[in-house]
Design a protein around this motif. Structure first.
Motif, PDB file in Angstrom:
ATOM      1  N   SER A  30       0.790  -1.233   0.000  1.00  0.00           N
ATOM      2  CA  SER A  30       0.000   0.000   0.000  1.00  0.00           C
ATOM      3  C   SER A  30       0.821   1.281   0.000  1.00  0.00           C
ATOM      4  N   GLU A  63      -3.000   3.356  -4.641  1.00  0.00           N
ATOM      5  CA  GLU A  63      -4.181   2.547  -4.924  1.00  0.00           C
ATOM      6  C   GLU A  63      -4.263   2.374  -6.430  1.00  0.00           C
ATOM      7  N   ARG A  64      -4.483   1.150  -6.857  1.00  0.00           N
ATOM      8  CA  ARG A  64      -4.632   0.836  -8.291  1.00  0.00           C
ATOM      9  C   ARG A  64      -3.458   1.351  -9.124  1.00  0.00           C
ATOM     10  N   THR A  84      -2.161   8.183  -4.345  1.00  0.00           N
ATOM     11  CA  THR A  84      -3.381   8.812  -3.863  1.00  0.00           C
ATOM     12  C   THR A  84      -3.095   9.818  -2.741  1.00  0.00           C
TER      13      THR A  84
END
Length: 133
Positions: free
Chosen positions: A82, A110-111, A115
């Motif tokens: 993460s 994220e993805r 972020t």
């Protein structure tokens, strides 16, 4: 970069490569539209920069205020599924003064996109003095 590096370590390294190459569009492609960059202290760069437009304004401010002298060199990256933590050394000139300092940034991904980013500086007083209003 070996195949055993966590994906977020590869992404973090790529962010610095893109900046070094002057590929701002490539850099922004790795930033989520609603990303937030947090910079502490009391200066013209401090605050929460929310969204790509705010992040672009921050980048333009840094380049304009330093007449393009701002440079960063990646020293180390640690990452998990993460987050990534980067340690880098940066230099810049502004108003006849020169600064050289180490920072570390914490990136949340994220993805495959940044972020959120938190910036921590080695000397907050010197950082604020350099970026004073």
């Amino acid at each position: 970069m070996g195949p055993d590096l966590p994906p977020n370590a590869v992404l973090a390294r790529r962010l610095y490569e893109l900046i070094d190459d002057g590929d701002i569009d490539g850099y922004l492609d790795l930033i989520a539209d609603d990303a937030v960059f947090h910079i502490g202290g009391d200066s013209i760069v401090a605050g929460e920069h929310r969204g790509k437009d705010a992040i672009i304004r921050l980048g333009r401010l840094v380049l304009a205020e330093t007449s393009g002298t701002f440079q960063t060199r990646l020293l180390s990256v640690e990452a998990n599924d993460s987050y990534a933590i980067t340690l880098h050394h940066w230099t810049a000139e502004r108003r006849g003064e020169r600064v050289a300092m180490d920072n570390f940034n914490v990136y949340r991904f994220e993805r495959g996109l940044v972020t959120e980013r938190w910036e921590y500086v080695a000397d907050q007083h010197a950082h604020d003095a350099f970026w004073r209003r």
